[in-house]
Design a protein around this motif. Structure first.
Motif, PDB file in Angstrom:
ATOM      1  N   UNK A 104       5.023 -31.802   4.975  1.00  0.00           N
ATOM      2  CA  UNK A 104       6.021 -32.698   5.262  1.00  0.00           C
ATOM      3  C   UNK A 104       5.833 -34.923   6.096  1.00  0.00           C
ATOM      4  N   UNK A 105       6.774 -35.210   6.162  1.00  0.00           N
ATOM      5  CA  UNK A 105       6.511 -36.369   6.357  1.00  0.00           C
ATOM      6  C   UNK A 105       6.043 -36.558   7.996  1.00  0.00           C
ATOM      7  N   UNK A 106       4.963 -37.269   8.502  1.00  0.00           N
ATOM      8  CA  UNK A 106       4.886 -37.154   9.894  1.00  0.00           C
ATOM      9  C   UNK A 106       3.360 -36.251  10.044  1.00  0.00           C
ATOM     10  N   UNK A 107       3.518 -35.966   8.555  1.00  0.00           N
ATOM     11  CA  UNK A 107       1.637 -34.692   8.859  1.00  0.00           C
ATOM     12  C   UNK A 107       0.326 -35.264   8.392  1.00  0.00           C
ATOM     13  N   UNK A 108      -0.421 -34.499   8.771  1.00  0.00           N
ATOM     14  CA  UNK A 108      -1.619 -35.324   8.609  1.00  0.00           C
ATOM     15  C   UNK A 108      -2.738 -34.236   7.674  1.00  0.00           C
ATOM     16  N   UNK A 138      -9.188 -39.315   7.270  1.00  0.00           N
ATOM     17  CA  UNK A 138      -8.537 -38.694   7.744  1.00  0.00           C
ATOM     18  C   UNK A 138      -6.972 -39.428   7.726  1.00  0.00           C
ATOM     19  N   UNK A 139      -6.050 -38.663   7.391  1.00  0.00           N
ATOM     20  CA  UNK A 139      -4.470 -39.926   6.914  1.00  0.00           C
ATOM     21  C   UNK A 139      -3.762 -38.599   8.529  1.00  0.00           C
ATOM     22  N   UNK A 140      -3.633 -38.901   9.072  1.00  0.00           N
ATOM     23  CA  UNK A 140      -2.232 -39.139   9.844  1.00  0.00           C
ATOM     24  C   UNK A 140      -0.636 -39.920   9.975  1.00  0.00           C
ATOM     25  N   UNK A 141      -0.154 -39.298  10.502  1.00  0.00           N
ATOM     26  CA  UNK A 141       1.614 -39.377  10.258  1.00  0.00           C
ATOM     27  C   UNK A 141       1.532 -40.159   9.298  1.00  0.00           C
ATOM     28  N   UNK A 142       1.576 -38.897   7.977  1.00  0.00           N
ATOM     29  CA  UNK A 142       1.701 -39.457   5.689  1.00  0.00           C
ATOM     30  C   UNK A 142       3.374 -39.895   6.397  1.00  0.00           C
ATOM     31  N   UNK A 143       3.049 -41.309   5.227  1.00  0.00           N
ATOM     32  CA  UNK A 143       4.682 -41.535   4.645  1.00  0.00           C
ATOM     33  C   UNK A 143       5.035 -40.030   3.507  1.00  0.00           C
ATOM     34  N   UNK A 144       5.958 -40.436   2.586  1.00  0.00           N
ATOM     35  CA  UNK A 144       6.487 -40.174   1.808  1.00  0.00           C
ATOM     36  C   UNK A 144       6.145 -41.299   0.102  1.00  0.00           C
ATOM     37  N   UNK A 145       6.303 -42.506   1.265  1.00  0.00           N
ATOM     38  CA  UNK A 145       5.633 -43.217   0.498  1.00  0.00           C
ATOM     39  C   UNK A 145       4.644 -43.487  -0.133  1.00  0.00           C
ATOM     40  N   UNK A 146       3.431 -42.631   0.433  1.00  0.00           N
ATOM     41  CA  UNK A 146       2.208 -42.575   0.683  1.00  0.00           C
ATOM     42  C   UNK A 146       1.654 -41.532  -0.138  1.00  0.00           C
ATOM     43  N   UNK A 147       2.844 -40.957  -0.891  1.00  0.00           N
ATOM     44  CA  UNK A 147       2.867 -40.222  -2.225  1.00  0.00           C
ATOM     45  C   UNK A 147       1.983 -40.657  -2.971  1.00  0.00           C
ATOM     46  N   UNK A 174       6.820 -35.462   1.396  1.00  0.00           N
ATOM     47  CA  UNK A 174       7.241 -35.089   1.758  1.00  0.00           C
ATOM     48  C   UNK A 174       8.872 -35.145   2.685  1.00  0.00           C
ATOM     49  N   UNK A 175      10.203 -35.370   2.440  1.00  0.00           N
ATOM     50  CA  UNK A 175      10.874 -36.304   3.545  1.00  0.00           C
ATOM     51  C   UNK A 175      11.096 -35.674   4.880  1.00  0.00           C
TER      52      UNK A 175
END
Length: 134
Positions: A11-15, A85-94, A133-134
Motif C-alpha cells: 500500500x501507499x507508504x509501504x516498503x 531499499x524502497x521506502x514510502x512507496x507511492x502509487x505512481x511508482x508502480x 496501491x492507494x
C-alpha cells in the motif's frame, strides 16, 4: 547473469527491498544500477553507484530526484548482490524494476545522471514487478 527478487504489492507508504544476485563475474568491477519502467513509459534510471577506480577516487552514487531520501542502493560484495531499499512507496511508482551492470566509469560530463542511463548498462536482470496501491 543477474537474478532479481523482492518485488511485490504494497500500500501507499509501504516498503520493499529488491535484491539482485550477480553470477559469472565479480560485481566489484562494475557500476550497478536500478531502473524502472512504468506502464506506457520508457525505462528510467532510479539509482546507480560507480566503484572507485583507483586509490584517489571515491564511490559515486546517483538517485533520481523523486526518490532521494526514500530509496537506498547498496552492495554486498561477499554475496555478490546488489539491493535497492524502497521506502514510502507511492502509487505512481508502480513499475517493473530492473537491476543492471555497466562499465565502472562515472560520466562526469553527464551532469544530469552521471551515466545512470539505459544505454550505458549492458547486462540486465529479468525485472521485478512492484505494485503500489492507494
Amino acid at each position: 547473469h543477474l537474478v532479481e527478487s523482492g518485488g511485490g504489492s504494497v500500500q501507499s507508504g509501504g516498503s520493499l527491498k529488491l535484491s539482485c544476485v550477480v553470477s559469472g563475474d565479480r560485481m566489484d568491477f562494475y557500476a550497478i544500477g536500478w531502473f524502472r519502467q512504468a506502464p506506457g513509459k520508457g525505462r528510467e534510471g532510479v539509482s546507480c553507484v560507480w566503484p572507485p577506480l583507483d586509490g584517489t577516487s571515491s564511490t559515486k552514487t546517483y538517485y533520481t530526484e523523486s526518490v532521494k531520501g526514500r530509496f537506498t542502493i547498496s552492495r554486498d560484495f561477499d554475496k555478490n548482490t546488489e539491493y535497492l531499499q524502497l521506502n514510502n512507496l507511492q502509487p505512481e511508482e508502480t513499475a517493473v524494476y530492473y537491476c543492471a551492470l555497466g562499465p565502472p566509469y562515472y560520466s562526469a560530463h553527464d551532469s544530469a545522471t552521471g551515466g545512470c542511463r539505459t544505454d550505458y548498462f549492458g547486462s540486465w536482470g529479468q525485472g521485478n514487478q512492484v505494485t503500489v496501491s492507494a
